[in-house]
Design a protein around this motif. Structure first.
Motif, mmCIF file in Angstrom:
data_model
loop_
_atom_site.group_PDB
_atom_site.id
_atom_site.type_symbol
_atom_site.label_atom_id
_atom_site.label_comp_id
_atom_site.label_asym_id
_atom_site.label_seq_id
_atom_site.Cartn_x
_atom_site.Cartn_y
_atom_site.Cartn_z
ATOM 1 N N SER A 68 35.960 48.438 41.728
ATOM 2 C CA SER A 68 36.835 47.273 41.653
ATOM 3 C C SER A 68 37.091 46.799 43.081
ATOM 4 O O SER A 68 37.475 47.589 43.940
ATOM 5 N N ALA A 70 39.168 43.961 45.267
ATOM 6 C CA ALA A 70 40.205 42.929 45.304
ATOM 7 C C ALA A 70 40.043 42.128 46.582
ATOM 8 O O ALA A 70 40.068 42.680 47.688
ATOM 9 N N LYS A 80 31.365 35.483 44.940
ATOM 10 C CA LYS A 80 31.833 36.717 44.309
ATOM 11 C C LYS A 80 30.716 37.365 43.492
ATOM 12 O O LYS A 80 30.577 38.601 43.487
ATOM 13 N N SER A 84 29.215 41.109 44.022
ATOM 14 C CA SER A 84 29.109 42.018 42.881
ATOM 15 C C SER A 84 27.693 42.578 42.768
ATOM 16 O O SER A 84 27.509 43.788 42.554
ATOM 17 N N GLU A 107 33.696 45.090 39.312
ATOM 18 C CA GLU A 107 34.687 44.059 38.982
ATOM 19 C C GLU A 107 35.199 43.455 40.285
ATOM 20 O O GLU A 107 35.587 44.178 41.199
ATOM 21 N N ARG A 109 38.135 41.042 41.737
ATOM 22 C CA ARG A 109 39.426 40.452 41.368
ATOM 23 C C ARG A 109 39.985 39.633 42.522
ATOM 24 O O ARG A 109 39.814 39.997 43.679
ATOM 25 N N ASP A 110 40.662 38.568 42.177
ATOM 26 C CA ASP A 110 41.335 37.735 43.178
ATOM 27 C C ASP A 110 42.767 38.223 43.379
ATOM 28 O O ASP A 110 43.474 38.513 42.410
#
Length: 133
Positions: A68, A70, A80, A84, A107, A109-110
């Motif tokens: 993950s 962020a 993004k 990934s 994943e 995430r913003d």
């Protein structure tokens, strides 16, 4: 910022976690989406207790690695998606036990810019006396 967390099942053998975290951070830095590589913070969580599938599935035959990441909000979806893909490549290039079916996931995430806070402390540094003039 950015914050990377790698969760993985404990049955992945002698996984070289420091090497993988370094490779993941390097992949993010190479993306051109991070101004300063020192902003990258990676950590890993080994999970001793986990369930893949339903209770009738043998957990010893299955493993997982989930990353993950962020990032501060504002990057284009294509940027993004490229990060990934880089992270997924790093995960899949590692050595895993041959008998396992390993599931990989990434994943992105913003983090809201308006609510994210960061501070850096340099109070632990000792300057040579000549620099105190």
């Amino acid at each position: 910022m950015p914050h990377l967390t790698m969760d993985y099942s404990s049955n992945l053998g002698t996984l070289d976690v420091p090497h993988i975290l370094g490779a993941l951070n390097s992949a993010i830095a190479a993306s051109g989406q991070v101004a300063d590589p020192l902003d990258l913070k990676g950590r890993a969580n080994r999970h001793e207790v986990y369930q893949i599938g339903t209770p009738d599935v043998d957990p010893a035959a299955h493993g997982f690695v989930h990353v993950s990441l962020a990032l501060l909000a504002g990057r284009a979806p294509d940027a993004k998606k490229a990060i990934s893909a880089r992270l997924m490549s790093v995960l899949q290039e590692q050595a895993y036990p041959a008998a396992l079916r390993v599931q990989f996931s990434v994943e992105i995430r913003d983090m809201e810019r308006e609510t994210y806070s960061k501070a850096v402390s340099y109070t632990h540094l000792t300057l040579p006396t000549s620099d105190l003039v």
